[in-house]
Design an enzyme around this catalytic site. Structure first.
Site: not given
Length: 376
Positions: A96, A92, A271, A221
């Site tokens: 996030y 990522d 995930d 999101g």
């Protein structure tokens, strides 16, 4: 990276495929255990490979950047070598954390300034720097830097946010396309669809991302507090637009039911920290429903955790013993529960794949959804 589609369910949009990376193949649909800081909590890499058969795991750019740091990772030869894992890794971008660390970050057009949760130091993440960091980490699949908006989110804010996310994506692609991998194997960049729970914004973002023509695409999101029905509605909107021949990754999702419903909508990759986090709190996922192993009813239940499982600890550990370990806060309790939950999640997506290939996924999915929410 290559993606080949092998089967499609006749009654839903579920599909089975194979992603080929420099570190091996990933059979989809797939669940990816989360190893935020270079470790899937409470599980050794050997167990991930041999007991759970995790085909790919996740790392987090923000956390790995802070600890152990880029210098250590580069000197180690990248994250694969640092942690002793030779299968695929996805990272990522830190997008996030734009959501989860909202109290210690500031967003500007240039990028996001974070204040470290470790020592309070300031760090600027730009789209370009997010690419550079992920080049140094060396994951097979890396994510574009974006803003993950909260729920609820004002329409005007969400509209402005996707425009900035799209501008950041262009900068990510430019940097990615003008740099080279550091460790002798190819990396792949996935853009991320945003737009909160607004259909028109999701459509606009999905069309923009599809037109970027990258090798795979992600949906972000969601699973940030919105009702499940909203999640499914937005996923369906986006999957109707994203290219059919490329893998689709729904980020941060979710419960076993969430996985099955979104597989039916055309998602290939998932995930979530839920199986590992819930395990440490004594919550077990099973094919018959949920078990809170802390409950007194399991105190003298000497039956195995799951007699139908092929996981060693499921067969040799009694519910009473695991309850004792969890109540005593013994590390072994967290290890056993985590192994169980991750094994169940990987079993679930593997079974979904088998059902898709067999052509009876939709009927099986509907039966499973009815029992997975049961509290045993």
């Amino acid at each position: 990276m290559k993606f080949s589609l092998e089967a499609k369910d006749p009654l839903s949009k579920a599909r089975a495929g194979t992603i080929t990376t420099a570190h091996g193949e990933i059979e989809t649909p797939i669940f990816m255990p989360v190893g935020t800081a270079g470790t899937v909590k409470a599980v050794h890499q050997r167990e991930l490979e041999q007991d759970i058969n995790a085909q790919i795991i996740l790392g987090n750019t923000y956390h790995l950047y802070l600890r152990p740091g880029l210098d250590i990772l580069e000197r180690a030869g990248g994250l694969h070598k640092f942690i002793g894992w030779d299968r695929p890794i996805l990272t990522d971008s830190g997008g996030y954390q734009v959501y989860s660390l909202s109290k210690v970050r500031k967003i500007k057009e240039e990028g996001v300034t974070f204040r470290s949760h470790i020592d309070g130091s300031k760090h600027l993440f730009t789209p370009e720097y997010a690419m550079d960091i992920q080049r140094t980490i060396g994951a097979d699949i890396i994510m574009a830097f974006d803003e993950c908006t909260p729920y609820p989110c004002d329409y005007n804010y969400a509209a402005a946010s996707i425009k900035m996310t799209h501008r950041w994506l262009k900068r990510c692609c430019t940097r990615f396309d003008n740099t080279q991998p550091k460790y002798g194997f190819d990396q792949t960049l996935f853009p991320i669809v945003q737009g909160s729970v607004y259909k028109d914004l999701r459509e606009k973002s999905a069309e923009f991302i599809a037109n970027m023509n990258r090798e795979g695409n992600a949906i972000g999101g969601l699973s940030v507090g919105e009702p499940a029905e909203e999640m499914y509605a937005m996923t369906e909107v986006v999957c109707n637009i994203l290219p059919y021949e490329k893998p689709r990754y729904l980020m941060g999702v979710g419960t076993p039911i969430n996985l099955l419903e979104n597989i039916a909508l055309g998602i290939d990759m998932f995930d979530c920290v839920m199986p590992t986090r819930n395990a440490r709190n004594g919550m077990l996922f099973t094919r018959n429903g949920l078990i809170n192993i802390r409950n007194k009813k399991w105190e003298d239940d000497f039956s195995p955790l799951d007699a139908d499982s092929d996981l060693h600890v499921d067969l040799v550990t009694s519910k009473a013993y695991l309850r004792h370990l969890i109540h005593s806060k013994e590390m072994l309790g967290a290890q056993i529960a985590t192994l169980h939950n991750l094994h169940f999640y990987l079993w679930l997506v593997k079974e979904a794949r088998k059902r898709i290939i067999a052509g009876d996924f939709y009927e099986w999915k509907n039966k499973m959804v009815k029992v997975l929410g049961n509290k045993l």
